[in-house]
Write a protein that holds these residues in place. Structure first.
Motif, PDB file in Angstrom:
ATOM      1  N   ASP A 111      36.321  36.358  32.835  1.00  0.00           N
ATOM      2  CA  ASP A 111      36.054  35.616  34.070  1.00  0.00           C
ATOM      3  C   ASP A 111      36.228  34.244  34.068  1.00  0.00           C
ATOM      4  N   THR A 140      28.923  45.803  30.253  1.00  0.00           N
ATOM      5  CA  THR A 140      29.719  44.570  30.931  1.00  0.00           C
ATOM      6  C   THR A 140      29.021  43.475  30.558  1.00  0.00           C
ATOM      7  N   VAL A 143      31.327  39.225  34.296  1.00  0.00           N
ATOM      8  CA  VAL A 143      31.819  39.931  35.786  1.00  0.00           C
ATOM      9  C   VAL A 143      32.749  38.930  36.647  1.00  0.00           C
TER      10      VAL A 143
END
Length: 214
Positions: A111, A140, A143
């Motif tokens: 990100d 994950t 994000v």
């Protein structure tokens, strides 16, 4: 080239033996795919090359770029079209030196605007942002938001890939925000691969890029 605002970038499941070559051929025959990333874990280059070679031929026969995940040495051994590097998988400049100027070198940038700009300055051919959604393929950790794609597309010409939990149902906003490529794995290999390719193309066509000049 296609008339799609975003092109498909398929990532392999970790298991690519058995009938997977037939599944790959079926997926690629269902509609345009720009690239296929060969991603396996825990194998030496010899074992990985044995699995990769039939998949590479399938891609070559259909003019689909064959990209190796993580390993510059395997990409060189196979004469692959390129390599995709994570942040801990090596330096873009060193990969370029080993693979040559024609290799497609992509970099995972999570990100981070800083990581993406650094990759571009180092000579990467594309940057990958994500995860945009929870992924069934890997944990994950980062994000990414839509405004990252919009920012990148508004300033840089270097192509960007959106990755992470992307399906035909949720890819529309990513296309509109400016993702040049939509990366998909479980959304394709977790079910009927040909139907998934068709569904992705329908979703991409239904969501033209908002900043597209035509």
């Amino acid at each position: 080239m296609t008339d799609l605002a975003s092109e498909l970038y398929l990532i392999s499941p970790l298991a690519v033996d058995g009938i997977f070559p037939e599944r790959l051929a079926r997926a690629l025959d269902a509609g345009p795919v720009a690239a296929f990333q060969f991603r396996v874990k825990g194998l030496d280059d010899h074992a990985a090359a044995r699995l990769a070679e039939p998949l590479q031929r399938i891609c070559a026969d259909r003019d689909v770029a064959f990209i190796v995940n993580d390993s510059v040495s395997l990409a060189k051994r196979l004469g692959a079209d390129g390599v995709h590097l994570g942040q801990k998988d090596g330096d873009v400049r060193e990969a370029r030196e080993r693979l040559g100027r024609d290799a497609q070198i992509g970099v995972t940038c999570h990100d981070s605007r800083h990581l993406a700009m650094a990759a571009g300055e180092a000579g990467a051919d594309y940057v990958a942002f994500g995860a945009f959604f929870p992924s069934a393929t890997k944990d994950t950790e980062f994000v990414a938001a839509l405004d990252l794609l919009e920012w990148w597309q508004g300033i840089f010409e270097l192509p960007c890939v959106a990755i992470g939990g992307i399906t035909p149902a949720n890819c529309g906003p990513l296309v509109q925000a400016g993702a040049d490529f939509i990366a998909a794995s479980n959304a394709v290999w977790g079910g009927d691969e040909a139907a998934a390719i068709v569904a992705f193309h329908e979703a991409i066509r239904a969501n033209p890029r908002t900043s597209d000049d035509g």
